[in-house]
Design a protein around this motif. Sequence first.
Motif, PDB file in Angstrom:
ATOM      1  N   UNK A  10      50.080  68.991  38.476  1.00 28.38           N
ATOM      2  CA  UNK A  10      49.572  67.972  39.395  1.00 28.38           C
ATOM      3  C   UNK A  10      48.326  67.277  38.830  1.00 28.38           C
ATOM      4  N   UNK A  11      47.867  67.693  37.663  1.00 25.94           N
ATOM      5  CA  UNK A  11      46.687  67.069  37.048  1.00 25.94           C
ATOM      6  C   UNK A  11      46.964  65.591  36.798  1.00 25.94           C
ATOM      7  N   UNK A  12      45.905  64.801  36.884  1.00 25.26           N
ATOM      8  CA  UNK A  12      46.051  63.356  36.704  1.00 25.26           C
ATOM      9  C   UNK A  12      45.297  62.929  35.449  1.00 25.26           C
ATOM     10  N   UNK A  13      45.933  62.169  34.586  1.00 23.84           N
ATOM     11  CA  UNK A  13      45.284  61.744  33.338  1.00 23.84           C
ATOM     12  C   UNK A  13      44.325  60.572  33.577  1.00 23.84           C
ATOM     13  N   UNK A  14      43.195  60.857  34.217  1.00 17.44           N
ATOM     14  CA  UNK A  14      42.209  59.828  34.530  1.00 17.44           C
ATOM     15  C   UNK A  14      40.840  60.249  34.027  1.00 17.44           C
ATOM     16  N   UNK A  41      37.028  61.219  34.484  1.00 16.22           N
ATOM     17  CA  UNK A  41      36.468  62.012  35.582  1.00 16.22           C
ATOM     18  C   UNK A  41      35.941  61.137  36.718  1.00 16.22           C
ATOM     19  N   UNK A  42      35.205  60.090  36.398  1.00 17.21           N
ATOM     20  CA  UNK A  42      34.649  59.229  37.438  1.00 17.21           C
ATOM     21  C   UNK A  42      35.726  58.583  38.289  1.00 17.21           C
ATOM     22  N   UNK A  43      36.769  58.110  37.642  1.00 16.84           N
ATOM     23  CA  UNK A  43      37.878  57.475  38.362  1.00 16.84           C
ATOM     24  C   UNK A  43      38.614  58.510  39.212  1.00 16.84           C
ATOM     25  N   UNK A  44      38.791  59.712  38.683  1.00 16.79           N
ATOM     26  CA  UNK A  44      39.459  60.764  39.445  1.00 16.79           C
ATOM     27  C   UNK A  44      38.671  61.100  40.706  1.00 16.79           C
ATOM     28  N   UNK A  45      37.343  61.193  40.599  1.00 15.15           N
ATOM     29  CA  UNK A  45      36.518  61.481  41.769  1.00 15.15           C
ATOM     30  C   UNK A  45      36.672  60.380  42.815  1.00 15.15           C
ATOM     31  N   UNK A  46      36.708  59.127  42.377  1.00 13.19           N
ATOM     32  CA  UNK A  46      36.907  58.014  43.315  1.00 13.19           C
ATOM     33  C   UNK A  46      38.261  58.110  44.020  1.00 13.19           C
ATOM     34  N   UNK A  47      39.308  58.424  43.273  1.00 13.88           N
ATOM     35  CA  UNK A  47      40.645  58.550  43.853  1.00 13.88           C
ATOM     36  C   UNK A  47      40.679  59.696  44.855  1.00 13.88           C
ATOM     37  N   UNK A  48      40.105  60.843  44.479  1.00 12.09           N
ATOM     38  CA  UNK A  48      40.103  61.996  45.376  1.00 12.09           C
ATOM     39  C   UNK A  48      39.301  61.714  46.640  1.00 12.09           C
ATOM     40  N   UNK A  49      38.166  61.025  46.515  1.00 15.98           N
ATOM     41  CA  UNK A  49      37.348  60.673  47.683  1.00 15.98           C
ATOM     42  C   UNK A  49      38.134  59.752  48.618  1.00 15.98           C
ATOM     43  N   UNK A  50      38.847  58.792  48.066  1.00 15.14           N
ATOM     44  CA  UNK A  50      39.652  57.885  48.888  1.00 15.14           C
ATOM     45  C   UNK A  50      40.781  58.643  49.581  1.00 15.14           C
ATOM     46  N   UNK A  51      41.411  59.560  48.880  1.00 15.16           N
ATOM     47  CA  UNK A  51      42.482  60.357  49.488  1.00 15.16           C
ATOM     48  C   UNK A  51      41.938  61.245  50.602  1.00 15.16           C
ATOM     49  N   UNK A  52      40.756  61.808  50.401  1.00 19.37           N
ATOM     50  CA  UNK A  52      40.130  62.626  51.441  1.00 19.37           C
ATOM     51  C   UNK A  52      39.823  61.781  52.670  1.00 19.37           C
ATOM     52  N   UNK A  53      39.292  60.585  52.458  1.00 18.55           N
ATOM     53  CA  UNK A  53      38.986  59.688  53.582  1.00 18.55           C
ATOM     54  C   UNK A  53      40.259  59.339  54.348  1.00 18.55           C
ATOM     55  N   UNK A  54      41.336  59.045  53.640  1.00 18.14           N
ATOM     56  CA  UNK A  54      42.611  58.724  54.289  1.00 18.14           C
ATOM     57  C   UNK A  54      43.133  59.915  55.100  1.00 18.14           C
ATOM     58  N   UNK A  55      43.044  61.114  54.515  1.00 21.32           N
ATOM     59  CA  UNK A  55      43.520  62.313  55.214  1.00 21.32           C
ATOM     60  C   UNK A  55      42.676  62.598  56.447  1.00 21.32           C
ATOM     61  N   UNK A  56      41.367  62.407  56.341  1.00 24.73           N
ATOM     62  CA  UNK A  56      40.467  62.622  57.476  1.00 24.73           C
ATOM     63  C   UNK A  56      40.787  61.656  58.602  1.00 24.73           C
ATOM     64  N   UNK A  57      41.018  60.405  58.244  1.00 28.62           N
ATOM     65  CA  UNK A  57      41.381  59.399  59.243  1.00 28.62           C
ATOM     66  C   UNK A  57      42.705  59.765  59.913  1.00 28.62           C
ATOM     67  N   UNK A  58      43.667  60.175  59.132  1.00 33.17           N
ATOM     68  CA  UNK A  58      44.977  60.536  59.681  1.00 33.17           C
ATOM     69  C   UNK A  58      44.864  61.729  60.626  1.00 33.17           C
ATOM     70  N   UNK A  59      44.051  62.712  60.277  1.00 31.84           N
ATOM     71  CA  UNK A  59      43.889  63.889  61.132  1.00 31.84           C
ATOM     72  C   UNK A  59      43.133  63.573  62.406  1.00 31.84           C
ATOM     73  N   UNK A  60      42.223  62.602  62.361  1.00 35.99           N
ATOM     74  CA  UNK A  60      41.424  62.279  63.544  1.00 35.99           C
ATOM     75  C   UNK A  60      42.294  61.761  64.683  1.00 35.99           C
ATOM     76  N   UNK A  61      43.466  61.262  64.368  1.00 38.40           N
ATOM     77  CA  UNK A  61      44.400  60.781  65.386  1.00 38.40           C
ATOM     78  C   UNK A  61      44.835  61.945  66.283  1.00 38.40           C
ATOM     79  N   UNK A  62      44.866  63.164  65.725  1.00 40.42           N
ATOM     80  CA  UNK A  62      45.374  64.329  66.447  1.00 40.42           C
ATOM     81  C   UNK A  62      44.281  65.158  67.117  1.00 40.42           C
ATOM     82  N   UNK A  63      43.019  64.838  66.880  1.00 43.47           N
ATOM     83  CA  UNK A  63      41.927  65.650  67.410  1.00 43.47           C
ATOM     84  C   UNK A  63      40.944  64.801  68.213  1.00 43.47           C
ATOM     85  N   UNK A  64      40.387  65.392  69.252  1.00 41.02           N
ATOM     86  CA  UNK A  64      39.331  64.737  70.017  1.00 41.02           C
ATOM     87  C   UNK A  64      38.024  64.882  69.249  1.00 41.02           C
TER      88      UNK A  64
END
Length: 101
Positions: free
Chosen positions: A66-70, A72-95
């Motif tokens: 699952x490693x990505x050939x990016x 390090x700086x770009x990988x951190x940006x991608x992971x941060x964006x994915x985390x933000x998307x996942x957090x937003x998606x989960x907030x739909x299910x929680x008060x």
Amino acid sequence: MRTELTRAFSGRPARGLVNRFMREHGPYAPAAYPEVHHLTAPLRKAAAKAKDAQGMALWAGQGHRMARPLPAGQLVEVLAAELADATTALSVFHTPGGELR
């Protein structure tokens, strides 16, 4: 490329990419950490200097594919964006209090 547990490089089990050193020495490696680690250190150092992946410890977990050939700086940006998307998606299910809606 597959991974395998071996004591060949250090004397204690660790998961690495299978290479010639693991195939040839893994089945016979004693459980003798740190002695095996110190014994193989010059061999690993020489292999690294020669860029010989067949003699180096290539540690990798089970998810190495699952490693990505990016860079390090770009990988951190991608992971941060994915985390933000996942957090937003989960907030739909929680008060706001964390309870399920």
